[in-house]
Design a protein around this motif. Structure first.
Motif, short mmCIF file in Angstrom:
data_model
loop_
_atom_site.label_atom_id
_atom_site.label_comp_id
_atom_site.label_asym_id
_atom_site.label_seq_id
_atom_site.Cartn_x
_atom_site.Cartn_y
_atom_site.Cartn_z
N PRO A 206 -48.15 53.17 -10.44
CA PRO A 206 -47.79 53.91 -9.22
C PRO A 206 -48.99 54.60 -8.57
N SER A 207 -49.89 55.15 -9.39
CA SER A 207 -51.07 55.81 -8.82
C SER A 207 -52.01 54.79 -8.18
N ILE A 208 -52.18 53.64 -8.82
CA ILE A 208 -53.02 52.59 -8.24
C ILE A 208 -52.43 52.11 -6.92
N GLN A 209 -51.13 51.96 -6.90
CA GLN A 209 -50.46 51.54 -5.66
C GLN A 209 -50.71 52.53 -4.53
N THR A 210 -50.55 53.82 -4.82
CA THR A 210 -50.78 54.85 -3.81
C THR A 210 -52.22 54.86 -3.33
N ALA A 211 -53.16 54.76 -4.28
CA ALA A 211 -54.58 54.78 -3.92
C ALA A 211 -54.96 53.57 -3.07
N LEU A 212 -54.44 52.40 -3.42
CA LEU A 212 -54.77 51.20 -2.66
C LEU A 212 -54.19 51.26 -1.25
N ILE A 213 -52.98 51.74 -1.12
CA ILE A 213 -52.37 51.84 0.22
C ILE A 213 -53.18 52.79 1.09
N LEU A 214 -53.46 53.98 0.57
CA LEU A 214 -54.20 54.97 1.35
C LEU A 214 -55.59 54.47 1.70
N ARG A 215 -56.29 53.94 0.73
CA ARG A 215 -57.68 53.53 0.97
C ARG A 215 -57.76 52.31 1.88
N THR A 216 -56.84 51.37 1.74
CA THR A 216 -56.86 50.17 2.58
C THR A 216 -56.56 50.52 4.03
N VAL A 217 -55.58 51.37 4.25
CA VAL A 217 -55.26 51.78 5.62
C VAL A 217 -56.45 52.49 6.25
N ALA A 268 -50.56 45.23 5.02
CA ALA A 268 -51.23 45.53 3.75
C ALA A 268 -50.38 46.48 2.90
N THR A 269 -49.75 47.46 3.54
CA THR A 269 -48.89 48.39 2.81
C THR A 269 -47.73 47.66 2.15
N VAL A 270 -47.10 46.74 2.88
CA VAL A 270 -45.98 45.98 2.32
C VAL A 270 -46.45 45.14 1.13
N PHE A 272 -48.89 45.78 -0.96
CA PHE A 272 -49.10 46.64 -2.12
C PHE A 272 -47.78 47.17 -2.67
N LEU A 273 -46.83 47.47 -1.79
CA LEU A 273 -45.52 47.95 -2.25
C LEU A 273 -44.80 46.90 -3.07
N VAL A 274 -44.92 45.66 -2.65
CA VAL A 274 -44.26 44.56 -3.37
C VAL A 274 -45.07 44.16 -4.61
N GLY A 275 -46.39 44.03 -4.44
CA GLY A 275 -47.22 43.54 -5.53
C GLY A 275 -47.34 44.52 -6.69
N PHE A 276 -47.28 45.82 -6.42
CA PHE A 276 -47.42 46.82 -7.47
C PHE A 276 -46.11 47.54 -7.75
N ARG A 277 -45.01 46.87 -7.43
CA ARG A 277 -43.71 47.48 -7.68
C ARG A 277 -43.49 47.64 -9.18
N THR A 278 -43.05 48.82 -9.58
CA THR A 278 -42.82 49.10 -11.00
C THR A 278 -41.55 48.43 -11.45
N PRO A 279 -41.58 47.63 -12.52
CA PRO A 279 -40.36 47.02 -13.03
C PRO A 279 -39.30 48.05 -13.39
N ALA A 280 -38.05 47.67 -13.21
CA ALA A 280 -36.94 48.63 -13.41
C ALA A 280 -36.94 49.19 -14.83
N GLY A 281 -37.34 48.38 -15.78
CA GLY A 281 -37.32 48.84 -17.17
C GLY A 281 -38.39 49.85 -17.50
N GLN A 282 -39.41 49.99 -16.62
CA GLN A 282 -40.49 50.92 -16.89
C GLN A 282 -40.35 52.22 -16.11
N ARG A 283 -39.34 52.31 -15.28
CA ARG A 283 -39.18 53.52 -14.46
C ARG A 283 -38.60 54.62 -15.32
N SER A 284 -39.10 55.84 -15.00
CA SER A 284 -38.60 56.98 -15.77
C SER A 284 -37.27 57.44 -15.25
#
Length: 284
Positions: A206-217, A268-270, A272-284
């Motif tokens: 999740p942190s990598i996803q956030t960082a990539l979205i922000l930095r790419t934009v 690009a945001t879409v 990263f949202l799809v590519g780094f989506r957290t699997p349901a089994g790993q969500r807290s």
């Protein structure tokens, strides 16, 4: 009635933020989109055609994507390395964090001017190379005759300036990771690299996803760094929008450039949202 109040409370709390976002972002965005597709008093693609027919458009698109595709992965790799190294430091950690975060307090233009002072014909880099006997005289790094060194200079400057953004996001994410997982992996004999690849990286998704979205934009919106180091020798999409707006006084084509940058950023945001989506089994 009382049961409805708790349900409405979250919406009431976010209402001011939604109104603020709508008034200062969505409304201007809609007006820009309308301006981009209007010409001669009606709807038209004339502004889009003029933008694409411009002699600098293809080069601006290529330069923008070149910087993004080179700088963003390198920034992610460097930020991950910095995060892992800082976790191993026991003394002086706050000082190192402060030093690595200094570029966050420097504006894009100021950083560009600093690197310009380093890389001009009579700059510090040429002076050092000459005194070390590695060159016979001033070398031109930032001209239209040296496009690869100009691109490399902008990428390196972006690495210096913006890697700290990714680093801070990843460091915040690492500090929230449960230590039990890595300790369990260590007990079962996992090497440091295996713990990093199999435990830390998946939990940091999740942190990598956030960082990539922000930095790419932000990278697609790059302007001041390219202007300071390359000027008209290194056009990018945002600089083309600026030139249409203030150089040619053509607000419709400038709006078309802005809409294009927005669409690319959304795409690009879409991804990263799809590519780094957290699997349901790993969500807290």
């Amino acid at each position: 009635m009382r049961s409805q109040r708790p349900a409405l409370l979250p919406y009431l709390l976010i209402a001011p933020s939604v109104l603020f976002l709508g008034a200062l972002f969505l409304v201007p965005l809609f007006q820009t989109a309308v301006l981009a597709f209007q010409a001669g008093g009606g709807w038209s693609l004339n502004n889009v055609h003029r933008m694409m027919d411009d002699i600098n458009f293809g080069e601006a698109v290529g330069n923008t994507f070149s910087v993004v595709l080179l700088a963003v992965p390198l920034q992610l790799a460097l930020a991950l390395a910095m995060t892992v190294l800082l976790r191993q430091v026991e003394r002086g950690r706050d000082l190192i964090l402060w030093v690595w975060s200094i570029p966050l307090g420097i504006s894009d233009l100021a950083a560009g001017l600093v690197w310009l002072a380093l890389l001009t014909d009579l700059g510090w880099v040429n002076t050092a190379l000459f005194r070390l006997g590695l060159t016979d005289g001033p070398q031109s790094w930032l001209t239209y005759e040296t496009p690869w060194t100009l691109l490399a200079a902008i990428v390196v400057a972006e690495l210096w300036r913006a890697t700290a953004i990714v680093f801070v996001i990843l460091l915040a994410g690492v500090q929230l990771l449960p230590k039990e997982y890595e300790e369990a992996a260590e007990v079962f004999g996992a090497s440091p690299w295996q713990r990093f690849r199999k435990v830390t990286l998946p939990l940091l998704r999740p942190s990598i996803q956030t960082a990539l979205i922000l930095r790419t934009v932000l990278a697609f919106e790059m302007f001041a760094m390219a202007l300071a180091l390359g000027g008209r020798n290194f056009p990018v999409l945002v600089s083309e929008a600026f030139n249409w707006q203030y150089g040619s006084q053509d607000y419709g084509v400038a709006a078309a450039c802005a809409v294009l940058v927005m669409l690319i950023s959304l795409a690009a945001t879409v991804v990263f949202l799809v590519g780094f989506r957290t699997p349901a089994g790993q969500r807290s």
